[in-house]
Structures are given as structure tokens and as C-alpha cells.
Design a protein around this motif. Structure first.
Motif, PDB file in Angstrom:
ATOM      1  N   ARG A  21      -1.445  16.158   4.357  1.00  0.00           N
ATOM      2  CA  ARG A  21      -0.131  16.797   4.224  1.00  0.00           C
ATOM      3  C   ARG A  21      -0.028  17.591   2.923  1.00  0.00           C
ATOM      4  NH1 ARG A  21       0.174  12.064   1.808  1.00  0.00           N
ATOM      5  NH2 ARG A  21       1.667  11.681   0.125  1.00  0.00           N
ATOM      6  N   LYS A  22      -0.925  17.314   1.957  1.00  0.00           N
ATOM      7  CA  LYS A  22      -0.886  18.037   0.684  1.00  0.00           C
ATOM      8  C   LYS A  22      -1.063  19.537   0.884  1.00  0.00           C
ATOM      9  CE  LYS A  22      -2.523  14.283  -2.343  1.00  0.00           C
ATOM     10  NZ  LYS A  22      -2.556  13.207  -1.342  1.00  0.00           N
ATOM     11  N   SER A  23      -1.775  19.937   1.938  1.00  0.00           N
ATOM     12  CA  SER A  23      -1.937  21.377   2.185  1.00  0.00           C
ATOM     13  C   SER A  23      -0.600  22.008   2.566  1.00  0.00           C
ATOM     14  CB  SER A  23      -2.978  21.635   3.273  1.00  0.00           C
ATOM     15  OG  SER A  23      -2.569  21.119   4.527  1.00  0.00           O
ATOM     16  N   TYR A  24       0.288  21.223   3.181  1.00  0.00           N
ATOM     17  CA  TYR A  24       1.615  21.710   3.554  1.00  0.00           C
ATOM     18  C   TYR A  24       2.494  21.825   2.309  1.00  0.00           C
ATOM     19  CZ  TYR A  24       0.117  20.552   8.321  1.00  0.00           C
ATOM     20  OH  TYR A  24      -0.566  20.474   9.509  1.00  0.00           O
ATOM     21  N   LEU A  25       2.402  20.837   1.434  1.00  0.00           N
ATOM     22  CA  LEU A  25       3.113  20.907   0.157  1.00  0.00           C
ATOM     23  C   LEU A  25       2.583  22.070  -0.669  1.00  0.00           C
ATOM     24  CD1 LEU A  25       5.034  19.766  -2.006  1.00  0.00           C
ATOM     25  CD2 LEU A  25       3.204  18.176  -2.663  1.00  0.00           C
ATOM     26  N   GLY A  26       1.268  22.263  -0.638  1.00  0.00           N
ATOM     27  CA  GLY A  26       0.664  23.361  -1.385  1.00  0.00           C
ATOM     28  C   GLY A  26       1.215  24.714  -0.987  1.00  0.00           C
ATOM     29  N   SER A  79      14.570  19.595   1.385  1.00  0.00           N
ATOM     30  CA  SER A  79      13.252  18.978   1.389  1.00  0.00           C
ATOM     31  C   SER A  79      12.194  19.996   1.816  1.00  0.00           C
ATOM     32  CB  SER A  79      13.216  17.773   2.332  1.00  0.00           C
ATOM     33  OG  SER A  79      13.250  18.198   3.686  1.00  0.00           O
ATOM     34  N   PHE A  80      10.985  19.821   1.308  1.00  0.00           N
ATOM     35  CA  PHE A  80       9.947  20.797   1.661  1.00  0.00           C
ATOM     36  C   PHE A  80       9.614  20.788   3.157  1.00  0.00           C
ATOM     37  CE2 PHE A  80       6.796  17.406   0.905  1.00  0.00           C
ATOM     38  CZ  PHE A  80       5.773  17.705   1.789  1.00  0.00           C
ATOM     39  N   PRO A  81       9.728  19.636   3.886  1.00  0.00           N
ATOM     40  CA  PRO A  81       9.568  19.718   5.341  1.00  0.00           C
ATOM     41  C   PRO A  81      10.624  20.613   6.007  1.00  0.00           C
ATOM     42  CG  PRO A  81       9.236  17.465   4.617  1.00  0.00           C
ATOM     43  CD  PRO A  81       9.751  18.223   3.432  1.00  0.00           C
ATOM     44  N   GLU A  82      11.850  20.577   5.506  1.00  0.00           N
ATOM     45  CA  GLU A  82      12.890  21.461   6.054  1.00  0.00           C
ATOM     46  C   GLU A  82      12.530  22.920   5.792  1.00  0.00           C
ATOM     47  OE1 GLU A  82      17.143  19.277   5.751  1.00  0.00           O
ATOM     48  OE2 GLU A  82      16.144  19.559   3.822  1.00  0.00           O
ATOM     49  N   LEU A  83      12.021  23.184   4.614  1.00  0.00           N
ATOM     50  CA  LEU A  83      11.634  24.543   4.254  1.00  0.00           C
ATOM     51  C   LEU A  83      10.486  25.035   5.136  1.00  0.00           C
ATOM     52  CD1 LEU A  83      12.573  26.519   1.990  1.00  0.00           C
ATOM     53  CD2 LEU A  83      10.538  25.821   0.737  1.00  0.00           C
ATOM     54  N   LEU A  84       9.513  24.162   5.385  1.00  0.00           N
ATOM     55  CA  LEU A  84       8.393  24.528   6.252  1.00  0.00           C
ATOM     56  C   LEU A  84       8.844  24.792   7.679  1.00  0.00           C
ATOM     57  CD1 LEU A  84       5.637  22.048   5.037  1.00  0.00           C
ATOM     58  CD2 LEU A  84       5.499  24.532   4.946  1.00  0.00           C
ATOM     59  N   GLU A 142      11.622  25.939   8.657  1.00  0.00           N
ATOM     60  CA  GLU A 142      12.335  27.222   8.669  1.00  0.00           C
ATOM     61  C   GLU A 142      11.395  28.411   8.483  1.00  0.00           C
ATOM     62  OE1 GLU A 142      14.712  29.160   5.024  1.00  0.00           O
ATOM     63  OE2 GLU A 142      15.620  27.313   5.771  1.00  0.00           O
ATOM     64  N   LYS A 143      10.478  28.307   7.515  1.00  0.00           N
ATOM     65  CA  LYS A 143       9.643  29.446   7.152  1.00  0.00           C
ATOM     66  C   LYS A 143       8.366  29.572   7.975  1.00  0.00           C
ATOM     67  CE  LYS A 143      10.869  30.052   2.236  1.00  0.00           C
ATOM     68  NZ  LYS A 143      11.138  31.502   2.259  1.00  0.00           N
ATOM     69  N   VAL A 144       7.844  28.414   8.484  1.00  0.00           N
ATOM     70  CA  VAL A 144       6.526  28.442   9.108  1.00  0.00           C
ATOM     71  C   VAL A 144       6.499  27.834  10.505  1.00  0.00           C
ATOM     72  CG1 VAL A 144       4.085  27.876   8.823  1.00  0.00           C
ATOM     73  CG2 VAL A 144       5.501  28.254   6.794  1.00  0.00           C
ATOM     74  N   PHE A 145       6.902  26.579  10.640  1.00  0.00           N
ATOM     75  CA  PHE A 145       6.719  25.886  11.909  1.00  0.00           C
ATOM     76  C   PHE A 145       7.422  26.589  13.060  1.00  0.00           C
ATOM     77  CE2 PHE A 145       6.157  21.422   9.776  1.00  0.00           C
ATOM     78  CZ  PHE A 145       5.016  21.887   9.160  1.00  0.00           C
ATOM     79  N   GLU A 146       8.678  26.947  12.851  1.00  0.00           N
ATOM     80  CA  GLU A 146       9.429  27.590  13.940  1.00  0.00           C
ATOM     81  C   GLU A 146       8.854  28.953  14.315  1.00  0.00           C
ATOM     82  OE1 GLU A 146      14.019  28.922  14.948  1.00  0.00           O
ATOM     83  OE2 GLU A 146      13.663  27.257  13.560  1.00  0.00           O
ATOM     84  N   PRO A 147       8.625  29.873  13.344  1.00  0.00           N
ATOM     85  CA  PRO A 147       8.044  31.166  13.737  1.00  0.00           C
ATOM     86  C   PRO A 147       6.619  31.070  14.278  1.00  0.00           C
ATOM     87  CG  PRO A 147       8.324  31.032  11.347  1.00  0.00           C
ATOM     88  CD  PRO A 147       9.043  29.876  11.928  1.00  0.00           C
ATOM     89  N   LYS A 190       5.519  22.830  17.489  1.00  0.00           N
ATOM     90  CA  LYS A 190       6.563  21.943  17.999  1.00  0.00           C
ATOM     91  C   LYS A 190       6.168  20.469  17.956  1.00  0.00           C
ATOM     92  CE  LYS A 190       8.342  25.538  21.096  1.00  0.00           C
ATOM     93  NZ  LYS A 190       9.510  25.835  20.231  1.00  0.00           N
ATOM     94  N   GLN A 191       4.909  20.194  17.601  1.00  0.00           N
ATOM     95  CA  GLN A 191       4.428  18.813  17.586  1.00  0.00           C
ATOM     96  C   GLN A 191       3.929  18.404  16.201  1.00  0.00           C
ATOM     97  OE1 GLN A 191       2.499  17.548  21.520  1.00  0.00           O
ATOM     98  NE2 GLN A 191       2.013  19.744  21.464  1.00  0.00           N
ATOM     99  N   THR A 192       4.459  19.078  15.185  1.00  0.00           N
ATOM    100  CA  THR A 192       4.137  18.764  13.797  1.00  0.00           C
ATOM    101  C   THR A 192       5.417  18.373  13.089  1.00  0.00           C
ATOM    102  OG1 THR A 192       2.325  20.386  13.800  1.00  0.00           O
ATOM    103  CG2 THR A 192       3.144  19.642  11.653  1.00  0.00           C
TER     104      THR A 192
END
Length: 327
Positions: A61-66, A151-156, A158-163, A167-169
Motif C-alpha cells: 500500500r506504500k506505493s499508493y501513499l507514495g 484521508s489519502f484513500p479518499e483522495l485516491l 477521487e483522483k485515481v480509482f474512480e477515473p 472498483k475492487q481496490t
């Protein structure tokens, strides 16, 4: 073509008592291999592993925080990697932080460690060594959450996962049928969680092998017009300070990056320069080799990578086998 790699993955699965495994390889933006085996748990009647199985990827998960830290740099919320950490962490002993920089925090070269009672102490002077600890991850998580007010998961999301269509992360807090459980002791039933935080952000990021590969592919293809290319470059280029000890691994923003092959790196010596990799204690490995235009996502569900104190040998061997296939 892939049988040797599949056999290797299966051999380690059995030797390390992982109940399941998955392997996905992407080349030239397409999936060229999917392999699934075993079960979600080491208990009777467990669900078979398939393309919808979501593994706990632990420290990968550190790559996601990165990526979020790279966004913070790109958007000016963090001014520079060489800023002193004391500018951002006023609540931590300023004398203890000393000249520690953000660069050192994201490349494991900060020299800080934390006792069980939560107190922080210094192991070595900033920039003069390398040690894999948890305090820097906690600090950077707290910082980006504070800088963005979410939180950084919320940010991800919005910025990455949805676009990107992931849907399974997600950071999971409750068990469900698609989650692969983590085997701690082969003689005991597996468990869904390995972290302590109630919101799951400490350790419980789950994703499928396909979506982990897509995460790597996003980086390989410089953001795919979803993430600015500069953000990807910040995350995946070597950002480590120069070390006197040339055996120490080199990092981007938490990613391990291949520069001159180093004995203590988890990336094998036959892997081309500019490749990068991340792994977790439960066995996931995400390897990106830009020179060959490939992404490899490998999943297990056994806590502690195989090999004990010699685990780096097996991680390096895996990346070397992958490199040999496409050389």
C-alpha cells in the motif's frame, strides 16, 4: 513461455504454506497471463481463488501513499523533497528530527524508529543509512491527510480509482466473501486483518491481482492522462540520498527502484535499470519493467515472505526470472 514462472510461484506457495496464489502479467497494455490457484483460506470449504479474489497487500500500500505524496509535491502542498521535516511536524521533538528531510522519510533513510510505547528515537543520523521502519509511513500518512483535509484513500478514490475504473481496490474494515484471508500460522485459522486502525488504512488495503497490475500499468504508462506525468516521475524515479554504502537499496517515493544493482535491494541484478517494485509482508509483489513494457502482479496470503532472514534472495530470484522471460 510462462510455465517456469508459474511453477516458481506455485512452489513458493506450497513451501510457505500460503493457501492461495495469483499471477497477472501485462505487456504492451494488455493482460498476457492470468494464473489463479488455491483457496481464500486454509480452512475447509474455503472459496477458490479467482479473478475477483481480493488479497490483503499489506505494505505494498506504500506505493499508493507514495502517489499521494507525489501529488502533494506537484500541487505545492509540500514545497520540496529536501524540506526539513521539522517544518511540517511541529508536534515531534524538533531536536530529535534535526535535519531529517521529507526525502529521507520517503526513502527509508531517515534514521528514526518507534518503541512499543509510541516514543520515537534515533537509530542513525539522517541520510547516513537505510532501515525499513513504520514511523515514516505513519508520519507521511498523517501529513498528507492534514494537508488535504481528508484521508489519502479518499483522495485516491477521487483522483485515481474512480477515473481508472478500479472498483475492487479498497481499505476494508469488515469481512466479505471476496476477501482472501491472511494465514499467520498454518496450524491456525486465517484472519482478514493484520492492522490495528479502525478505518483499515494501516494495513488492510485489499485488491485483486488484475487491479494491482492495473495500478502498476498506470505508472508504466505515465499516468494514462489520469495522473499528471510529473507525479508518476516523482514517485518512480530514484529519490534516495547518495549512500556511502553502495549495497543499500534505492527508492523512489517508497517504491524500490533499480539503479546500479545493490546487494540489499529486493530487485534482482538482471532486472534493467529504471525498473521499480513494491511488496508486502503477506506476499504481494508488483514489478514494473519499463524497458520491456511489462507489469507483473503476484499475490499470496501468507504473512512473512518465504525465506526467513534470506527472503531477499527469493524476491530477487522472482524478479530475475521475470526479466529473463522478456530479455
Amino acid at each position: 513461455m510462462f510455465q517456469k514462472l508459474i511453477s516458481y510461484v506455485e512452489d513458493i506457495k506450497e513451501r510457505n504454506h500460503s493457501s492461495g496464489a495469483a499471477l497477472v502479467i501485462m505487456k504492451d497494455n494488455q493482460i498476457v497471463l492470468e494464473h489463479y490457484s488455491g483457496y481464500h483460506s486454509n480452512t475447509a470449504h474455503a472459496r477458490p481463488v479467482d479473478e475477483s479474489s481480493q488479497f490483503n497487500i499489506a505494505s505494498a500500500r506504500k506505493s499508493y501513499l507514495g502517489l499521494v505524496i507525489a501529488y502533494a509535491l506537484y500541487e505545492g502542498k509540500i514545497n520540496n523533497l529536501d524540506d526539513h521535516a521539522s517544518q511540517y511536524f511541529h508536534h515531534i521533538d524538533q531536536e530529535l528530527l534535526g535535519k531529517t528531510t521529507i526525502r529521507q522519510l520517503v526513502t527509508h533513510s531517515h534514521g528514526l524508529h518507534q518503541r512499543e510505547d509510541g516514543s520515537i528515537f534515533r537509530e542513525f543520523e539522517p541520510g547516513e543509512g537505510w532501515a525499513y521502519r513504520g514511523i515514516n509511513v505513519l508520519m507521511m500518512t498523517e501529513l498528507v491527510n492534514r494537508l488535504y483535509g481528508k484521508s489519502f484513500p479518499e483522495l485516491l478514490e477521487e483522483k485515481v480509482f474512480e477515473p481508472l475504473g478500479l472498483k475492487q481496490t479498497a481499505w476494508q474494515t469488515e469481512p466479505h466473501e471476496k476477501l482472501v484471508q491472511v494465514v499467520n500460522d498454518p496450524s491456525m485459522p486465517a484472519s482478514y486483518t493484520i492492522g490495528q486502525t479502525k478505518d483499515g488504512t494501516e494495513s488492510n488495503l485489499h485488491t485483486t491481482a488484475r487491479e494491482l497490475a492495473l495500478w502498476g500499468n498506470l505508472h508504466l504508462h505515465k499516468g494514462q492522462q489520469i495522473v499528471p506525468e510529473e507525479v508518476i516521475q516523482l514517485a518512480t524515479q530514484i529519490q534516495s540520498p547518495p549512500y556511502k554504502n553502495k549495497d543499500l537499496p534505492q527508492n523512489g517515493l517508497f517504491w524500490y527502484v533499480q539503479g546500479t544493482p545493490a546487494l540489499q535491494s529486493e530487485i534482482g541484478e538482471r532486472v534493467p535499470k529504471g525498473s521499480y517494485q513494491i511488496l508486502g509482508i503477506t506476499g504481494p509483489t508488483l514489478l514494473v519493467i519499463p524497458e520491456y513494457n511489462i507489469v507483473v502482479a503476484k499475490m499470496y496470503n501468507k504473512r512473512y515472505n518465504f525465506g526467513g532472514s534470506n527472503y531477499l534472495h527469493y524476491l530477487r530470484e522472482f524478479s530475475n526470472l521475470v526479466s529473463d522471460l522478456f530479455r
